[in-house]
Structures are given as C-alpha cells and as structure tokens.
Design an enzyme around this catalytic site. Structure first.
Site, PDB file in Angstrom:
ATOM      1  N   ARG A 166       8.973 -17.863  10.162  1.00 48.36           N
ATOM      2  CA  ARG A 166       8.825 -19.059   9.314  1.00 48.36           C
ATOM      3  C   ARG A 166      10.167 -19.586   8.809  1.00 48.36           C
ATOM      4  O   ARG A 166      10.252 -20.704   8.314  1.00 48.36           O
ATOM      5  CB  ARG A 166       7.878 -18.783   8.152  1.00 48.36           C
ATOM      6  CG  ARG A 166       8.326 -17.657   7.310  1.00 48.36           C
ATOM      7  CD  ARG A 166       7.533 -17.546   6.052  1.00 48.36           C
ATOM      8  NE  ARG A 166       8.154 -16.479   5.300  1.00 48.36           N
ATOM      9  CZ  ARG A 166       7.525 -15.420   4.838  1.00 48.36           C
ATOM     10  NH1 ARG A 166       6.245 -15.277   5.017  1.00 48.36           N
ATOM     11  NH2 ARG A 166       8.167 -14.492   4.177  1.00 48.36           N
TER      12      ARG A 166
ATOM     13  N   HIS B  96       9.713   4.989  16.820  1.00 49.64           N
ATOM     14  CA  HIS B  96      11.091   5.190  17.276  1.00 49.64           C
ATOM     15  C   HIS B  96      11.488   6.668  17.320  1.00 49.64           C
ATOM     16  O   HIS B  96      12.449   7.034  17.976  1.00 49.64           O
ATOM     17  CB  HIS B  96      12.077   4.347  16.459  1.00 49.64           C
ATOM     18  CG  HIS B  96      12.401   4.899  15.101  1.00 49.64           C
ATOM     19  ND1 HIS B  96      11.567   4.757  14.031  1.00 49.64           N
ATOM     20  CD2 HIS B  96      13.469   5.588  14.644  1.00 49.64           C
ATOM     21  CE1 HIS B  96      12.111   5.338  12.971  1.00 49.64           C
ATOM     22  NE2 HIS B  96      13.277   5.851  13.312  1.00 49.64           N
TER      23      HIS B  96
ATOM     24  N   LYS C 175      14.088   9.297  20.151  1.00 49.62           N
ATOM     25  CA  LYS C 175      15.245  10.131  19.789  1.00 49.62           C
ATOM     26  C   LYS C 175      15.450  11.206  20.856  1.00 49.62           C
ATOM     27  O   LYS C 175      14.500  11.868  21.280  1.00 49.62           O
ATOM     28  CB  LYS C 175      15.039  10.769  18.414  1.00 49.62           C
ATOM     29  CG  LYS C 175      15.081   9.756  17.275  1.00 49.62           C
ATOM     30  CD  LYS C 175      14.960  10.431  15.919  1.00 49.62           C
ATOM     31  CE  LYS C 175      14.703   9.419  14.819  1.00 49.62           C
ATOM     32  NZ  LYS C 175      15.893   8.912  14.176  1.00 49.62           N
TER      33      LYS C 175
ATOM     34  N   GLU D 255      14.898  12.290   3.634  1.00 48.26           N
ATOM     35  CA  GLU D 255      15.785  11.109   3.577  1.00 48.26           C
ATOM     36  C   GLU D 255      16.442  11.056   2.219  1.00 48.26           C
ATOM     37  O   GLU D 255      15.786  11.324   1.200  1.00 48.26           O
ATOM     38  CB  GLU D 255      14.969   9.842   3.778  1.00 48.26           C
ATOM     39  CG  GLU D 255      14.343   9.737   5.141  1.00 48.26           C
ATOM     40  CD  GLU D 255      13.651   8.395   5.293  1.00 48.26           C
ATOM     41  OE1 GLU D 255      14.317   7.441   5.722  1.00 48.26           O
ATOM     42  OE2 GLU D 255      12.470   8.301   4.943  1.00 48.26           O
TER      43      GLU D 255
ATOM     44  N   ASP E  59       3.615   6.012   6.095  1.00 49.02           N
ATOM     45  CA  ASP E  59       4.941   5.619   6.591  1.00 49.02           C
ATOM     46  C   ASP E  59       5.524   6.665   7.550  1.00 49.02           C
ATOM     47  O   ASP E  59       6.147   6.308   8.540  1.00 49.02           O
ATOM     48  CB  ASP E  59       5.885   5.416   5.399  1.00 49.02           C
ATOM     49  CG  ASP E  59       7.223   4.809   5.813  1.00 49.02           C
ATOM     50  OD1 ASP E  59       7.233   3.974   6.731  1.00 49.02           O
ATOM     51  OD2 ASP E  59       8.267   5.174   5.227  1.00 49.02           O
TER      52      ASP E  59
ATOM     53  N   HIS F 177       5.552   9.573  12.696  1.00 43.50           N
ATOM     54  CA  HIS F 177       6.718  10.361  13.107  1.00 43.50           C
ATOM     55  C   HIS F 177       6.432  11.877  13.052  1.00 43.50           C
ATOM     56  O   HIS F 177       6.712  12.621  13.976  1.00 43.50           O
ATOM     57  CB  HIS F 177       7.915  10.100  12.194  1.00 43.50           C
ATOM     58  CG  HIS F 177       8.331   8.660  12.127  1.00 43.50           C
ATOM     59  ND1 HIS F 177       8.150   7.780  13.161  1.00 43.50           N
ATOM     60  CD2 HIS F 177       8.939   7.944  11.138  1.00 43.50           C
ATOM     61  CE1 HIS F 177       8.634   6.594  12.814  1.00 43.50           C
ATOM     62  NE2 HIS F 177       9.108   6.667  11.594  1.00 43.50           N
TER      63      HIS F 177
ATOM     64  N   LYS G 114      11.468  10.728   0.254  1.00 42.30           N
ATOM     65  CA  LYS G 114      12.609   9.827   0.033  1.00 42.30           C
ATOM     66  C   LYS G 114      13.379  10.325  -1.186  1.00 42.30           C
ATOM     67  O   LYS G 114      12.827  10.980  -2.056  1.00 42.30           O
ATOM     68  CB  LYS G 114      12.104   8.413  -0.250  1.00 42.30           C
ATOM     69  CG  LYS G 114      11.342   7.821   0.938  1.00 42.30           C
ATOM     70  CD  LYS G 114      11.935   6.513   1.338  1.00 42.30           C
ATOM     71  CE  LYS G 114      11.200   5.876   2.493  1.00 42.30           C
ATOM     72  NZ  LYS G 114      11.993   5.829   3.725  1.00 42.30           N
TER      73      LYS G 114
HETATM   74  C1  BG6 Z   1      10.699   4.310   9.461  1.00 45.21           C
HETATM   75  C2  BG6 Z   1      10.134   4.336   8.073  1.00 45.21           C
HETATM   76  O1  BG6 Z   1       9.674   4.333  10.409  1.00 45.21           O
HETATM   77  O2  BG6 Z   1      11.519   5.455   9.648  1.00 45.21           O
HETATM   78  C3  BG6 Z   1      11.238   4.366   7.051  1.00 45.21           C
HETATM   79  O3  BG6 Z   1       9.329   3.186   7.878  1.00 45.21           O
HETATM   80  C4  BG6 Z   1      12.182   5.512   7.324  1.00 45.21           C
HETATM   81  O4  BG6 Z   1      10.712   4.480   5.731  1.00 45.21           O
HETATM   82  C5  BG6 Z   1      12.628   5.511   8.770  1.00 45.21           C
HETATM   83  O5  BG6 Z   1      13.300   5.369   6.460  1.00 45.21           O
HETATM   84  C6  BG6 Z   1      13.385   6.778   9.092  1.00 45.21           C
HETATM   85  O6  BG6 Z   1      13.924   6.687  10.377  1.00 45.21           O
HETATM   86  P1  BG6 Z   1      15.177   7.563  10.788  1.00 45.21           P
HETATM   87  O7  BG6 Z   1      15.342   7.292  12.234  1.00 45.21           O
HETATM   88  O8  BG6 Z   1      16.314   7.132   9.934  1.00 45.21           O
HETATM   89  O9  BG6 Z   1      14.775   8.980  10.498  1.00 45.21           O
END
Ligand code: BG6
Length: 519
Positions: A72, A208, A212, A246, A265, A270, A370
């Site tokens: 947008r 993602h 890795k 994190e 999340d 993950h 976090k």
């Molecule tokens: C994301 C989450 O999928 O992965 C984030 O939404 C998180 O909250 C991130 O910070 C962590 O990814 P990485 O690759 O830094 O471990």
C-alpha cells in the site's frame, strides 16, 4: 563455542580449511516473475530483497527475472528501485559494487495498492501475462511471495483465485511465511483455501530454520555416519535439550507478537522442525515427501498432554525491564504496541515426550525466549552413563554428550572422557569438534537465499507440507489453550538479561537435570 563443555582445547579432527563452491548451477535455468505481496514492508526490505541479491551477485539466478512489489506504500517504480538499492546496501553483509546493485534494482517494479483492491489484482495478472520478453511463458515460473501479516493471507488467496493469478501456463508457486494459521483449525481452513488455488506441490511454506546449514547438516550427520545412529535412541540417550535463545526483544513487532507469543512464533515451527530433524527415522530416500513423511510421524507421536501435565511441565514467562550487557532495556509491557497488562508469553520451557519405539521415555526439553542473556540455538543430546563406575564411585565422569550448535557458531562437538595426566585416576572431559567456519572457507549460505533457490528449482524438501503443519499445531494447541484459559498472575516474571523464570530451573531440578549453561 559451547560454553559449559570443559576441555575447550579439544582435538582437531577436521582437515585444513578448504574452499568449496557454494553451489554449481543454482537456479540459472529458471527465469521467473516474482510477485512480492508486501514488497515494501519490513520483511521484504530487511530479508527478502537483500536475500535475493545474494544469488544474483553469485550469478545463480537466471538472467531474466522480474520482481513486482505490491504494497500500500505509495511508491513509483523509480522510488521502489531506490528502496531496493537502500535495502541491499544496508542489509547485505558484504559490500557490492554500485553498478551491480543498480543492475539488480532494475529488475524490480512496483504496484501500489491495498490488498482489497480488485483493480490491482487485474494489473498483477496483466504483468504476469506479459511475462519476460523473449522467454516462452511455459518456461517462466511465477512465484507469489506473501510477505504480509498472517491476517492478510486469506484475503489475498481469495483475490488470487478470483483473478486467476495462478492460472498461467508456466510453473506457478506460492511462498507462505510462518506462522501458518493460528492453531490447527485455522491452519486447516487456510490450507483448504490455498489448495483451492494451488496444488500441494506448488505450495512452499517457508521456515527459515530449515535453510540453516547446521539444520540441514543434521541429516547428513545422522544418516551419513554409522557410528552415531546405533546410539541414537532410548537405550543410550538420557535426554535431549533444545534451546532457541535470543537476546533481542520484540523490536518493532508489538502488534504481531501480542497475537503470537513465543509458542506461535518459535515453538510451533522452528523448534518443532529442530525436534523432527533430531528425532525422525531414516527416510526411505532423500526425496521431499519421504523426508516429510518421517517428520509427520514424529509430530503425530508427541505424547498428548492433559491440563495437569501442562500446568507442571510447560512453563511460561514474560520479560520485565532489565539489563543486557551495559544496556538497560525496557520490559515487554513497555514495548511499542504492547498492552500494559499483556498476557503474551515471551519465554517457554517445556518437557515433551515422543511416544514411539525409538524415543519412549526420553524427555525432550525445549526452551526459547526473548531478552535472554545471549543469542544461541543449540541441540544437545546427553547420553546415559556407563553401567559401572569402574574408576571408583567418587569419580565424577561427565556424561557423553553431542552438541549441535546452530548459531552463532555452527559446530558439532562430542564430549567424551579421557584420563587426566598424573598419578591419580581422574577422568577429564575432552571434546572432538567440527566447526563450519574453521573447516570451510566458503561462508554458509543465508537461509532465505537457499530456500528461494530451492523454490525456483521446485525442491520442496525444506518446506513444510500441509499435514505436517497441522500436526505441529496439534502438538502446541493444548498448551496455547491452557495458557489462554489460565492466565498467570505474576507477569512479568523474569528480568530481561536473565535465563527466564525460576520455575524453568525448578522443573529441571525435579528431574535431577540441569539446563545447559551458557556464559
Ligand atoms: C522469526 C521470529 O521467525 O525468527 C522472530 O518471528 C525471531 O521472532 C527469528 O527473532 C529468529 O531467527 P534467527 O534466525 O535469528 O534465529
């Protein structure tokens, strides 16, 4: 490095660093048009655009491609190209020559509009039909990348259906971000909507973590060696610990995080992917579906958790103000776009069981949060002690352990006991270490870039399948539901910069075990 494993000096087993080609062919044979929904948003600017630049720079993309950003934000194509250049310069690890960045940006176009606007989908359809000059439409892939907040996904899918965006003659694919749905039911409904428009083998549900290097290496490590696999089961493994820690807070994502919390999340996607790669049986082949079948079996074997079990063994936390290094940081409830009495959890520690033949009775302890003291992701497999203490009952032997560190170091470390030099019979824990950075000069490839190349090549191995996603929600849904029905009175219950609430350690104490300590 694995901080709490003593004997850091280790034994060098890897050959001298060698330089390997990162990839041979990449996706050079796959010209494509990518429609990037949310093309000017945070994810696109910080991750997708710089990520796509990497294989472009390495000459792994087809010469002919177009990226059509759709958001947008009121931008012209010229302005969008500026934004593309800025995001490459700001977010790419290695500086690139200006002409190359310029050339990259020239592949981008922009359509400005809201996701509700039918006319814009007409424009996108026309752009897709136009294809790439000189390239036959049937060899052009169309990738629809939905880099948008989860609640916009159903609308966009419906509009794509209405406007026939997936009906072109070439290869049509859709890439969907996590979290996919908000629970099992919504994931199922969303899957049905997506499958009205695409076939399952056109759907790339991206996580993602699967891009890795060390996560992919888990399979090579487990199934490419004969020495570990015979030990990889309930007879020899005492327990498994997986940590995704994190140090960052929620940054600018208050809106999203208030809805998601740590379970949606990190844990549902993950973390469960890491568990599946650690615990799965050898697949029948290296084909995508053979691997995804095995992962599905793991998700289905998670022990069902009644509320009383959850209350005792699924611990949650929310960070309050605290200190990270020298920096004083605010608490979660003081973050932007977060309610001052928010009930969202930013930490979880839990004990899970996988009730299958291999893992019966072996606890899997998972922990993520976090604003913990440092960023570290690690899979730690601790083995049982030998049956007799032959060196004397007072002689403390560290258990054998295998530690697969995913970040910040990418390494595999095996701990075993040796004799301390001297006249006494004392054991000494030593390490065998493999470290990516030390062994290979070629930097590991950025996860998103690897996954984008796989998507262009049509390789679904590192993407989640519909049934897998739904089964993963099946594991965590009872926890989410229990937590929603039983809000904790004591949030925030850990200070930023600490390893989470005390209850997480008490859970381990009850089992006479300890969380891994990272300095
Ligand atoms: C994301 C989450 O999928 O992965 C984030 O939404 C998180 O909250 C991130 O910070 C962590 O990814 P990485 O690759 O830094 O471990």
């Amino acid at each position: 490095m694995t901080d709490s494993m003593p004997g850091q000096e280790g034994i060098k087993v890897s050959p001298d660093p060698c330089t390997l080609p990162v990839a041979t062919q990449g996706a050079r044979d796959y010209p494509f048009v990518m429609v990037m929904f949310g093309g000017a948003g945070d994810l696109a600017r910080k991750k997708l655009v710089p990520t796509l630049f990497r294989p472009f720079r390495d000459n792994l993309l087809a010469e002919n491609f177009r990226v059509i950003g759709y958001s947008r934000t009121g931008l012209s194509t010229q302005e969008y190209r500026m934004l593309v250049k800025e995001s490459v310069i700001r977010h790419c690890q290695h500086p690139a020559p200006e002409e190359l960045v310029e050339q990259f940006a020239s592949h981008f176009e922009f359509i400005s509009g809201h996701f509700e606007e039918d006319a814009k989908y007409g424009e996108i359809a026309a752009a897709i039909r136009e294809g790439i000059p000189g390239i036959p439409p049937d060899v052009t892939s169309t990738l629809h990348y939905l880099a948008v907040p989860p609640d916009s996904v159903p609308l966009i899918i419906a509009k794509m259906k209405e406007h026939g965006l997936a009906d072109g003659p070439g290869r049509n694919r859709i890439i969907l971000e996590k979290p996919f749905g908000a629970d099992r039911l919504s994931a199922h409904t969303l899957n049905q909507k997506v499958l009205e428009v695409f076939d399952e083998n056109q759907v790339f549900r991206i996580d993602h973590y699967l891009g890795k290097e060390t996560v992919q290496n888990l399979m090579f490590f487990r199934f490419g060696n004969n020495v570990f696999e015979p030990l990889w089961n309930r007879n020899y493994v005492d327990h498994v610990q997986i940590t995704v820690a994190e140090d960052i807070g929620i940054e600018t994502r208050g809106n999203f995080y208030e809805q998601a919390g740590v379970v949606r999340d990190i844990i549902q996607n993950h973390m469960l992917q890491l568990v599946a790669h650690t615990a799965m049986e050898p697949p029948a082949s290296f084909e995508a579906d053979a691997i995804r079948d095995e992962k599905l079996k793991i998700y289905k074997s998670f022990r069902k958790m009644p509320p009383e079990y959850i209350a005792q063994n699924m611990l949650r936390g929310q960070y309050g103000p605290g200190r990270l290094g020298k920096e004083i940081v605010r608490g979660y409830r003081e973050e932007d776009k977060v309610s001052p009495d928010s009930k969202a959890s930013t930490f979880m520690a839990g004990k899970f069981y996988i009730d299958n033949w291999r893992w019966s009775g072996v606890p899997f302890y998972l922990r993520s949060g976090k604003r913990l003291p440092k960023r570290i992701t690690e899979i730690y497999v601790e083995f049982k002690q030998p049956p007799l203490k032959l060196m004397g009952s007072a002689c403390q032997e560290a258990p054998n352990a295998l530690c697969l560190q995913i970040q910040p170091e990418e390494s595999i470390i095996l701990r075993f006991n040796t004799k301390q030099p001297g006249v006494d019979n004392l054991p000494y824990p030593s390490m065998l270490e493999f470290n990516y950075a030390k062994s290979f000069k070629a930097a590991t490839y950025p996860p998103y870039a690897r996954l984008l190349l796989d998507c262009l090549r049509g390789d679904l191995t590192l993407f989640a399948r519909q049934d897998g996603i739904e089964a993963m929600w099946g594991v965590v849904d009872p926890v989410i539901q229990f937590w929603e029905e039983n809000p904790v009175p004591d949030f925030p219950n850990y200070k930023a910069g600490t390893w989470g609430p005390d209850a997480a350690c008490q859970m381990m104490d009850r089992d006479s075990r300890q969380w891994r300590l990272f300095e």
